[in-house]
Design a protein around this motif. Structure first.
Motif, PDB file in Angstrom:
ATOM      1  N   MET A  88       0.844  -1.201   0.000  1.00  0.00           N
ATOM      2  CA  MET A  88       0.000   0.000   0.000  1.00  0.00           C
ATOM      3  C   MET A  88       0.878   1.251   0.000  1.00  0.00           C
ATOM      4  O   MET A  88       1.965   1.254   0.538  1.00  0.00           O
ATOM      5  CB  MET A  88      -0.899   0.030   1.245  1.00  0.00           C
ATOM      6  CG  MET A  88      -1.911  -1.092   1.299  1.00  0.00           C
ATOM      7  SD  MET A  88      -3.134  -0.958   0.004  1.00  0.00           S
ATOM      8  CE  MET A  88      -4.030   0.484   0.566  1.00  0.00           C
ATOM      9  N   SER A  89       0.347   2.305  -0.552  1.00  0.00           N
ATOM     10  CA  SER A  89       1.070   3.571  -0.594  1.00  0.00           C
ATOM     11  C   SER A  89       1.068   4.227   0.764  1.00  0.00           C
ATOM     12  O   SER A  89       0.152   4.082   1.551  1.00  0.00           O
ATOM     13  CB  SER A  89       0.412   4.509  -1.608  1.00  0.00           C
ATOM     14  OG  SER A  89       0.912   5.809  -1.483  1.00  0.00           O
ATOM     15  N   THR A  90       2.113   5.022   1.061  1.00  0.00           N
ATOM     16  CA  THR A  90       2.151   5.785   2.297  1.00  0.00           C
ATOM     17  C   THR A  90       1.609   7.184   2.098  1.00  0.00           C
ATOM     18  O   THR A  90       1.762   8.038   2.952  1.00  0.00           O
ATOM     19  CB  THR A  90       3.597   5.883   2.817  1.00  0.00           C
ATOM     20  OG1 THR A  90       4.418   6.479   1.810  1.00  0.00           O
ATOM     21  CG2 THR A  90       4.145   4.525   3.169  1.00  0.00           C
ATOM     22  N   GLN A  91       0.945   7.421   0.985  1.00  0.00           N
ATOM     23  CA  GLN A  91       0.334   8.725   0.773  1.00  0.00           C
ATOM     24  C   GLN A  91      -0.721   8.992   1.827  1.00  0.00           C
ATOM     25  O   GLN A  91      -1.391   8.089   2.308  1.00  0.00           O
ATOM     26  CB  GLN A  91      -0.345   8.783  -0.592  1.00  0.00           C
ATOM     27  CG  GLN A  91       0.603   9.056  -1.741  1.00  0.00           C
ATOM     28  CD  GLN A  91      -0.183   9.264  -3.010  1.00  0.00           C
ATOM     29  OE1 GLN A  91      -1.080   8.511  -3.331  1.00  0.00           O
ATOM     30  NE2 GLN A  91       0.156  10.302  -3.730  1.00  0.00           N
ATOM     31  N   GLU A 145       5.358  -3.919   3.476  1.00  0.00           N
ATOM     32  CA  GLU A 145       5.853  -5.135   4.119  1.00  0.00           C
ATOM     33  C   GLU A 145       4.994  -5.499   5.329  1.00  0.00           C
ATOM     34  O   GLU A 145       4.686  -6.676   5.549  1.00  0.00           O
ATOM     35  CB  GLU A 145       7.314  -4.951   4.544  1.00  0.00           C
ATOM     36  CG  GLU A 145       8.288  -4.876   3.381  1.00  0.00           C
ATOM     37  CD  GLU A 145       9.722  -4.709   3.857  1.00  0.00           C
ATOM     38  OE1 GLU A 145       9.984  -4.905   5.067  1.00  0.00           O
ATOM     39  OE2 GLU A 145      10.584  -4.378   3.023  1.00  0.00           O
ATOM     40  N   ALA A 146       4.609  -4.512   6.110  1.00  0.00           N
ATOM     41  CA  ALA A 146       3.784  -4.775   7.295  1.00  0.00           C
ATOM     42  C   ALA A 146       2.436  -5.366   6.889  1.00  0.00           C
ATOM     43  O   ALA A 146       1.966  -6.353   7.483  1.00  0.00           O
ATOM     44  CB  ALA A 146       3.586  -3.488   8.083  1.00  0.00           C
ATOM     45  N   ASN A 147       1.813  -4.782   5.887  1.00  0.00           N
ATOM     46  CA  ASN A 147       0.519  -5.300   5.426  1.00  0.00           C
ATOM     47  C   ASN A 147       0.651  -6.699   4.838  1.00  0.00           C
ATOM     48  O   ASN A 147      -0.222  -7.552   5.042  1.00  0.00           O
ATOM     49  CB  ASN A 147      -0.087  -4.351   4.394  1.00  0.00           C
ATOM     50  CG  ASN A 147      -0.689  -3.112   5.037  1.00  0.00           C
ATOM     51  OD1 ASN A 147      -1.276  -3.180   6.108  1.00  0.00           O
ATOM     52  ND2 ASN A 147      -0.538  -1.969   4.372  1.00  0.00           N
ATOM     53  N   ALA A 148       1.754  -6.950   4.120  1.00  0.00           N
ATOM     54  CA  ALA A 148       1.965  -8.275   3.538  1.00  0.00           C
ATOM     55  C   ALA A 148       2.128  -9.335   4.627  1.00  0.00           C
ATOM     56  O   ALA A 148       1.610 -10.456   4.513  1.00  0.00           O
ATOM     57  CB  ALA A 148       3.194  -8.254   2.630  1.00  0.00           C
ATOM     58  N   ILE A 149       2.837  -8.977   5.700  1.00  0.00           N
ATOM     59  CA  ILE A 149       3.025  -9.912   6.810  1.00  0.00           C
ATOM     60  C   ILE A 149       1.679 -10.259   7.449  1.00  0.00           C
ATOM     61  O   ILE A 149       1.362 -11.438   7.666  1.00  0.00           O
ATOM     62  CB  ILE A 149       3.972  -9.302   7.865  1.00  0.00           C
ATOM     63  CG1 ILE A 149       5.401  -9.247   7.330  1.00  0.00           C
ATOM     64  CG2 ILE A 149       3.924 -10.116   9.169  1.00  0.00           C
ATOM     65  CD1 ILE A 149       6.336  -8.387   8.166  1.00  0.00           C
ATOM     66  N   MET A 150       0.885  -9.244   7.720  1.00  0.00           N
ATOM     67  CA  MET A 150      -0.388  -9.486   8.404  1.00  0.00           C
ATOM     68  C   MET A 150      -1.399 -10.164   7.483  1.00  0.00           C
ATOM     69  O   MET A 150      -2.192 -10.990   7.935  1.00  0.00           O
ATOM     70  CB  MET A 150      -0.926  -8.165   8.968  1.00  0.00           C
ATOM     71  CG  MET A 150      -0.057  -7.644  10.109  1.00  0.00           C
ATOM     72  SD  MET A 150      -0.737  -6.202  10.959  1.00  0.00           S
ATOM     73  CE  MET A 150      -0.400  -4.935   9.732  1.00  0.00           C
ATOM     74  N   LEU A 151      -1.353  -9.835   6.203  1.00  0.00           N
ATOM     75  CA  LEU A 151      -2.227 -10.517   5.253  1.00  0.00           C
ATOM     76  C   LEU A 151      -1.846 -11.990   5.145  1.00  0.00           C
ATOM     77  O   LEU A 151      -2.718 -12.870   5.057  1.00  0.00           O
ATOM     78  CB  LEU A 151      -2.148  -9.849   3.880  1.00  0.00           C
ATOM     79  CG  LEU A 151      -3.016 -10.466   2.776  1.00  0.00           C
ATOM     80  CD1 LEU A 151      -4.486 -10.470   3.175  1.00  0.00           C
ATOM     81  CD2 LEU A 151      -2.813  -9.725   1.463  1.00  0.00           C
ATOM     82  N   GLY A 152      -0.548 -12.278   5.179  1.00  0.00           N
ATOM     83  CA  GLY A 152      -0.093 -13.658   5.145  1.00  0.00           C
ATOM     84  C   GLY A 152      -0.609 -14.453   6.342  1.00  0.00           C
ATOM     85  O   GLY A 152      -1.030 -15.612   6.196  1.00  0.00           O
ATOM     86  N   ILE A 153      -0.588 -13.835   7.528  1.00  0.00           N
ATOM     87  CA  ILE A 153      -1.116 -14.499   8.725  1.00  0.00           C
ATOM     88  C   ILE A 153      -2.611 -14.755   8.555  1.00  0.00           C
ATOM     89  O   ILE A 153      -3.117 -15.848   8.860  1.00  0.00           O
ATOM     90  CB  ILE A 153      -0.853 -13.633   9.978  1.00  0.00           C
ATOM     91  CG1 ILE A 153       0.652 -13.488  10.217  1.00  0.00           C
ATOM     92  CG2 ILE A 153      -1.532 -14.239  11.204  1.00  0.00           C
ATOM     93  CD1 ILE A 153       1.021 -12.467  11.277  1.00  0.00           C
ATOM     94  N   ALA A 154      -3.335 -13.761   8.051  1.00  0.00           N
ATOM     95  CA  ALA A 154      -4.778 -13.905   7.856  1.00  0.00           C
ATOM     96  C   ALA A 154      -5.093 -15.021   6.855  1.00  0.00           C
ATOM     97  O   ALA A 154      -6.016 -15.822   7.065  1.00  0.00           O
ATOM     98  CB  ALA A 154      -5.368 -12.578   7.378  1.00  0.00           C
ATOM     99  N   GLN A 155      -4.334 -15.083   5.787  1.00  0.00           N
ATOM    100  CA  GLN A 155      -4.592 -16.100   4.769  1.00  0.00           C
ATOM    101  C   GLN A 155      -4.268 -17.499   5.273  1.00  0.00           C
ATOM    102  O   GLN A 155      -4.953 -18.469   4.925  1.00  0.00           O
ATOM    103  CB  GLN A 155      -3.793 -15.771   3.514  1.00  0.00           C
ATOM    104  CG  GLN A 155      -4.317 -14.547   2.778  1.00  0.00           C
ATOM    105  CD  GLN A 155      -3.434 -14.117   1.625  1.00  0.00           C
ATOM    106  OE1 GLN A 155      -2.247 -14.442   1.578  1.00  0.00           O
ATOM    107  NE2 GLN A 155      -4.000 -13.371   0.681  1.00  0.00           N
TER     108      GLN A 155
END
Length: 483
Positions: free
Chosen positions: A1-4, A103-113
């Motif tokens: 995700m963008s940091t905008q 990276e943070a979102n990818a880590i948490m999405l991986g846990i959710a999946q």
């Protein structure tokens, strides 16, 4: 995700445009209802804080101790983070490191999946707002529901929080009543505050039972014991961290302290500075997943440690003071600018004085170089900061970084984003002029004789400034008599 940054509709905001920033501030200043709401709320919070510190000596002592703890923790930050990871791992907590929001979102999405999660219920977490966690989860088909009442309200409204402690402070009870009636099935309009709270509580209680994952922030992470401390008032944080089978905590790398005894002073000054409470309703200490015969608690606990520009601030001795922040919001409550324009006008996750010094590290000066100029430099933020962050000094430093000529080894990403060669030359000439008494006297002599060349007073100037009212006749007469 963008940091905008996002606006209230969740759409990206272009900070490069001075016109856009000024337009948002102009709209906020001309919103009489908004100004009245924030003025009343900030006066209330300032009064509550003042009542918690009747002894000026105690306040000074506690601020000094809290500042020392935060500075000590930061000087040992790399070591403490490694110690925290080791002790959390020993306690059964899985630790993850993320350099960026993606990276943070990818880590948490991986846990959710991995858990086939359909719903994440969230306690209050400004870091999750910072990385746009909700948008990332929803884009992947995972629901993300705010359980803090204020966050739940702004989520229903499709807005961003306008305050880091009280996200929906800009909303009236009538606006909230309309939101609930429109978005919650079977709910009729009522602007009774107690009834609205009970409606929200009933809805959220059901979601705690349905959720596959609970997400929370972290107020303090204790390195020597591997303990995550969470401060809250509503109990939703405790529900998020105990009812779902999986608990994910996310925090910035700066929140670590060395010892458990260091938490007590910080906790004391945090609650009194933030909401004017002697102590918060709940103080949660999490040291691992459910064990043995435990009757509650998650089966898995994860901690995501986020950088997102914090290492940049850490690398510079002066800018490092930014990381002392304990997210109390006192600087916002006392800021004359924030009080008049509210949080949404800034367009950043962290608004107000703290947002002006934090956001440039997270987003780069290209997008945020105008934010440090949105300050009167009155010093109120620095005077009330419970950990003595010199916010005005940091604002001046950031203005310098933004407007100085770009060079090979900048202290910040986007250094020189606001640089203008002509303006820089004018300021250099001005500095030389004022550095020598002879040239200064010559300038003032010339200025008084050629003032007819200056721009004429614009008509309609009272739209921004109110002229002084003429003195009462009796007062004028008294002045004449004394002469």
């Amino acid at each position: 995700m963008s940091t905008q940054a996002q606006n209230t509709a969740g759409q990206p905001i272009a900070f490069v445009s001075a016109q856009a920033l000024r337009a948002r501030m102009h709209d906020a200043v001309n919103d009489a209802h908004l100004r009245q709401s924030f003025r009343g709320a900030m006066d209330f919070l300032m009064a509550k804080r003042a009542a918690q510190f009747p002894d000026e000596g105690e306040l000074d002592s506690l601020r000094g101790l809290s500042e020392a703890i935060r500075q000590y923790s930061l000087t040992k930050l790399p070591t403490l983070l490694e110690q925290l990871e080791a002790n959390l791992t020993r306690n059964g907590v899985q630790v993850h490191w993320a350099e960026t929001p993606d990276e943070a979102n990818a880590i948490m999405l991986g846990i959710a999946q991995r858990h086939a999660a359909k719903l994440v219920v969230k306690g209050k977490s400004m870091v999750s707002e910072e990385i746009e966690f909700n948008h990332a989860m929803e884009a992947a088909g995972v629901g993300a529901l705010e359980s803090d009442m204020g966050e739940y309200i702004v989520q229903l409204a499709g807005e961003k929080p306008s305050h880091i402690i009280m996200p929906a402070i800009h909303q009236t009870k009538q606006q909230i009543a309309r939101l609930f009636a429109e978005h919650i099935p079977g709910v009729d309009y009522t602007d009774n505050v107690d009834a609205l709270i009970q409606i929200g509580r009933r809805v959220l209680r059901e979601k705690f039972e349905e959720a596959d994952i609970g997400l929370s922030g972290v107020n303090f992470a204790v390195a020597e014991t591997g303990t995550l401390c969470l401060v809250e008032n509503e109990g939703n944080g405790r529900m998020c961290t105990t009812v779902p089978k999986v608990h994910i905590a996310i925090t910035g790398i700066e929140k670590v302290v060395e010892k458990l005894e260091h938490v007590a002073p910080l906790f004391s000054i945090l609650t009194r500075s933030a909401t004017g409470q002697a102590v918060s309703t709940y103080f949660n200490m999490i040291s691992g997943p459910r064990r043995g015969d435990d009757r509650d608690g998650p089966q898995e606990v994860h901690l995501v440690l986020l950088d997102n520009g914090r290492s940049q601030a850490y690398a510079d001795e002066q800018l490092r003071q930014t990381l002392q922040c304990i997210r109390c919001g006192a600087c916002m409550n006392h800021c004359p600018v924030y009080t008049r324009i509210g949080g949404h006008a800034y367009g950043t996750t962290y608004p107000g004085p703290i947002g002006k010094i934090v956001s440039p590290h997270m987003m780069g000066l290209e997008q945020t170089h105008l934010l440090p100029t949105a300050s009167s430099l009155c010093g109120a933020c620095g005077e009330v900061c419970p950990v003595k962050i010199p916010i005005p000094e940091l604002l001046i430093r950031l203005r310098g970084e933004a407007n100085s000529a770009p060079h090979a080894n900048p202290a910040m990403v986007g250094q020189g984003a606001g640089y203008d060669a002509k303006i820089s030359l004018l300021w250099k000439l001005w500095a030389r002029l004022y550095a020598r008494p002879a040239t200064y006297r010559a300038f003032t002599w010339l200025a008084t004789r050629f003032r007819f060349l200056t721009p004429k007073q614009q008509s309609g100037w009272t739209a921004a400034r109110t002229p002084l009212k003429p003195a009462p006749r009796r007062l004028r007469d008294m002045v004449k008599d004394r002469r």
